[in-house]
Design a protein around this motif. Structure first.
Motif, PDB file in Angstrom:
ATOM      1  N   ASP A   1       0.831  -1.205   0.000  1.00 43.23           N
ATOM      2  CA  ASP A   1       0.000   0.000   0.000  1.00 43.23           C
ATOM      3  C   ASP A   1       0.866   1.256   0.000  1.00 43.23           C
ATOM      4  OD1 ASP A   1      -2.251  -1.577   0.012  1.00 43.23           O
ATOM      5  OD2 ASP A   1      -2.655  -1.320   2.169  1.00 43.23           O
ATOM      6  N   ALA A   2       1.913   1.252   0.810  1.00 45.17           N
ATOM      7  CA  ALA A   2       2.799   2.411   0.875  1.00 45.17           C
ATOM      8  C   ALA A   2       3.515   2.615  -0.462  1.00 45.17           C
ATOM      9  CB  ALA A   2       3.824   2.223   1.996  1.00 45.17           C
ATOM     10  N   ALA A   3       3.922   1.528  -1.105  1.00 42.84           N
ATOM     11  CA  ALA A   3       4.595   1.635  -2.400  1.00 42.84           C
ATOM     12  C   ALA A   3       3.633   2.163  -3.465  1.00 42.84           C
ATOM     13  CB  ALA A   3       5.143   0.275  -2.819  1.00 42.84           C
ATOM     14  N   SER A   4       2.396   1.699  -3.425  1.00 40.37           N
ATOM     15  CA  SER A   4       1.389   2.187  -4.385  1.00 40.37           C
ATOM     16  C   SER A   4       1.129   3.675  -4.178  1.00 40.37           C
ATOM     17  CB  SER A   4       0.082   1.411  -4.226  1.00 40.37           C
ATOM     18  OG  SER A   4       0.250   0.068  -4.573  1.00 40.37           O
ATOM     19  N   GLU A   5       1.033   4.080  -2.924  1.00 39.53           N
ATOM     20  CA  GLU A   5       0.788   5.494  -2.617  1.00 39.53           C
ATOM     21  C   GLU A   5       1.985   6.339  -3.055  1.00 39.53           C
ATOM     22  OE1 GLU A   5       0.137   8.257   1.305  1.00 39.53           O
ATOM     23  OE2 GLU A   5      -0.726   6.239   1.327  1.00 39.53           O
ATOM     24  N   ALA A   6       3.195   5.862  -2.782  1.00 39.83           N
ATOM     25  CA  ALA A   6       4.394   6.600  -3.188  1.00 39.83           C
ATOM     26  C   ALA A   6       4.476   6.697  -4.705  1.00 39.83           C
ATOM     27  CB  ALA A   6       5.647   5.926  -2.630  1.00 39.83           C
ATOM     28  N   THR A   7       4.103   5.633  -5.400  1.00 37.41           N
ATOM     29  CA  THR A   7       4.116   5.649  -6.872  1.00 37.41           C
ATOM     30  C   THR A   7       3.119   6.669  -7.399  1.00 37.41           C
ATOM     31  OG1 THR A   7       4.751   3.315  -6.928  1.00 37.41           O
ATOM     32  CG2 THR A   7       3.781   4.219  -8.930  1.00 37.41           C
ATOM     33  N   ALA A   8       1.942   6.708  -6.817  1.00 37.62           N
ATOM     34  CA  ALA A   8       0.918   7.664  -7.247  1.00 37.62           C
ATOM     35  C   ALA A   8       1.398   9.105  -7.003  1.00 37.62           C
ATOM     36  CB  ALA A   8      -0.392   7.404  -6.512  1.00 37.62           C
ATOM     37  N   GLN A   9       1.999   9.357  -5.844  1.00 36.15           N
ATOM     38  CA  GLN A   9       2.496  10.702  -5.534  1.00 36.15           C
ATOM     39  C   GLN A   9       3.629  11.084  -6.480  1.00 36.15           C
ATOM     40  OE1 GLN A   9       3.563  10.609  -1.384  1.00 36.15           O
ATOM     41  NE2 GLN A   9       1.436  10.739  -0.691  1.00 36.15           N
ATOM     42  N   LEU A  10       4.492  10.122  -6.809  1.00 35.27           N
ATOM     43  CA  LEU A  10       5.592  10.382  -7.733  1.00 35.27           C
ATOM     44  C   LEU A  10       5.067  10.704  -9.126  1.00 35.27           C
ATOM     45  CD1 LEU A  10       8.649  10.473  -8.109  1.00 35.27           C
ATOM     46  CD2 LEU A  10       8.576   8.027  -8.601  1.00 35.27           C
ATOM     47  N   LYS A  11       4.051   9.961  -9.579  1.00 33.87           N
ATOM     48  CA  LYS A  11       3.450  10.233 -10.888  1.00 33.87           C
ATOM     49  C   LYS A  11       2.825  11.621 -10.912  1.00 33.87           C
ATOM     50  CE  LYS A  11       2.427   5.520 -12.381  1.00 33.87           C
ATOM     51  NZ  LYS A  11       1.377   4.546 -12.678  1.00 33.87           N
ATOM     52  N   GLU A  12       2.138  11.958  -9.831  1.00 31.05           N
ATOM     53  CA  GLU A  12       1.494  13.277  -9.761  1.00 31.05           C
ATOM     54  C   GLU A  12       2.549  14.382  -9.750  1.00 31.05           C
ATOM     55  OE1 GLU A  12      -1.252  15.803  -6.645  1.00 31.05           O
ATOM     56  OE2 GLU A  12      -1.516  13.630  -6.717  1.00 31.05           O
ATOM     57  N   ALA A  13       3.618  14.183  -8.978  1.00 32.42           N
ATOM     58  CA  ALA A  13       4.673  15.189  -8.911  1.00 32.42           C
ATOM     59  C   ALA A  13       5.385  15.328 -10.252  1.00 32.42           C
ATOM     60  CB  ALA A  13       5.678  14.826  -7.822  1.00 32.42           C
ATOM     61  N   SER A  14       5.644  14.200 -10.923  1.00 31.06           N
ATOM     62  CA  SER A  14       6.315  14.285 -12.218  1.00 31.06           C
ATOM     63  C   SER A  14       5.408  14.924 -13.264  1.00 31.06           C
ATOM     64  CB  SER A  14       6.786  12.909 -12.676  1.00 31.06           C
ATOM     65  OG  SER A  14       5.688  12.045 -12.886  1.00 31.06           O
ATOM     66  N   SER A  15       4.127  14.685 -13.158  1.00 35.04           N
ATOM     67  CA  SER A  15       3.172  15.322 -14.072  1.00 35.04           C
ATOM     68  C   SER A  15       3.154  16.826 -13.836  1.00 35.04           C
ATOM     69  CB  SER A  15       1.779  14.733 -13.871  1.00 35.04           C
ATOM     70  OG  SER A  15       0.836  15.394 -14.675  1.00 35.04           O
ATOM     71  N   ASP A  16       3.185  17.225 -12.564  1.00 33.40           N
ATOM     72  CA  ASP A  16       3.204  18.657 -12.235  1.00 33.40           C
ATOM     73  C   ASP A  16       4.486  19.310 -12.766  1.00 33.40           C
ATOM     74  OD1 ASP A  16       0.783  18.382 -10.976  1.00 33.40           O
ATOM     75  OD2 ASP A  16       1.617  18.373  -8.924  1.00 33.40           O
ATOM     76  N   VAL A  17       5.610  18.623 -12.612  1.00 30.09           N
ATOM     77  CA  VAL A  17       6.883  19.161 -13.099  1.00 30.09           C
ATOM     78  C   VAL A  17       6.843  19.263 -14.617  1.00 30.09           C
ATOM     79  CG1 VAL A  17       9.355  18.653 -13.346  1.00 30.09           C
ATOM     80  CG2 VAL A  17       8.248  18.421 -11.121  1.00 30.09           C
ATOM     81  N   ALA A  18       6.314  18.254 -15.285  1.00 23.23           N
ATOM     82  CA  ALA A  18       6.227  18.280 -16.752  1.00 23.23           C
ATOM     83  C   ALA A  18       5.335  19.436 -17.211  1.00 23.23           C
ATOM     84  CB  ALA A  18       5.690  16.951 -17.269  1.00 23.23           C
ATOM     85  N   ASP A  19       4.232  19.641 -16.533  1.00 21.45           N
ATOM     86  CA  ASP A  19       3.337  20.756 -16.880  1.00 21.45           C
ATOM     87  C   ASP A  19       4.049  22.089 -16.658  1.00 21.45           C
ATOM     88  OD1 ASP A  19       1.345  18.972 -17.512  1.00 21.45           O
ATOM     89  OD2 ASP A  19       0.254  19.224 -15.598  1.00 21.45           O
ATOM     90  N   GLU A  20       4.784  22.208 -15.590  1.00 21.69           N
ATOM     91  CA  GLU A  20       5.503  23.445 -15.285  1.00 21.69           C
ATOM     92  C   GLU A  20       6.577  23.713 -16.339  1.00 21.69           C
ATOM     93  OE1 GLU A  20       6.372  26.893 -13.344  1.00 21.69           O
ATOM     94  OE2 GLU A  20       4.776  25.525 -12.748  1.00 21.69           O
ATOM     95  N   VAL A  21       7.322  22.655 -16.704  1.00 24.47           N
ATOM     96  CA  VAL A  21       8.363  22.808 -17.726  1.00 24.47           C
ATOM     97  C   VAL A  21       7.718  23.195 -19.059  1.00 24.47           C
ATOM     98  CG1 VAL A  21      10.091  21.563 -19.088  1.00 24.47           C
ATOM     99  CG2 VAL A  21      10.038  21.305 -16.594  1.00 24.47           C
TER     100      VAL A  21
END
Length: 121
Positions: A94-114
């Protein structure tokens, strides 16, 4: 509990040995003919053999009960450890799934910002 068991076994062994020595002394010191003495020794040896057999049977039964008890307790420990390890594995998953989801969201935010900075230039 083990010390109490050892004390009981020691007492039992002492009682048996003491009984044998006492019976032998009584037979040997009693004024009897050789034939009577041999007959008494034979009878006493048979009685001692029977008592030894009974004690061995009781000891075997007690040992079997102890083995069953230890086996069931060990099985319970193994079962609880299995359950605990499954719970830990589920928590980690569960923790790994949550961390993966947060990482995807953060990388998406960074990609949008770039992308927005590149479009503004």
């Amino acid at each position: 509990m083990s010390e109490n068991n050892n004390n009981s076994n020691g007492f039992l062994k002492g009682a048996i040995v003491g009984g044998i020595i006492g019976a032998a002394a009584a037979l040997l010191l009693a004024p009897k003919s050789g034939r009577e003495l041999r007959s008494d020794l034979c009878d006493t040896a048979q009685k001692v053999g029977e008592k030894t057999k009974d004690i061995a049977c009781d000891l075997g039964t007690k040992t079997a009960d102890a083995v069953k008890s230890v086996g069931s307790k060990a099985e319970a420990v193994v079962h609880s450890m299995k359950d605990a390890s499954q719970q830990v594995a589920a928590t980690v998953k569960d923790a790994a799934s949550e961390a993966t989801a947060q990482l995807k969201e953060a990388s998406s935010d960074v990609a949008d910002e770039v992308a927005s900075q590149l479009n503004s230039n």
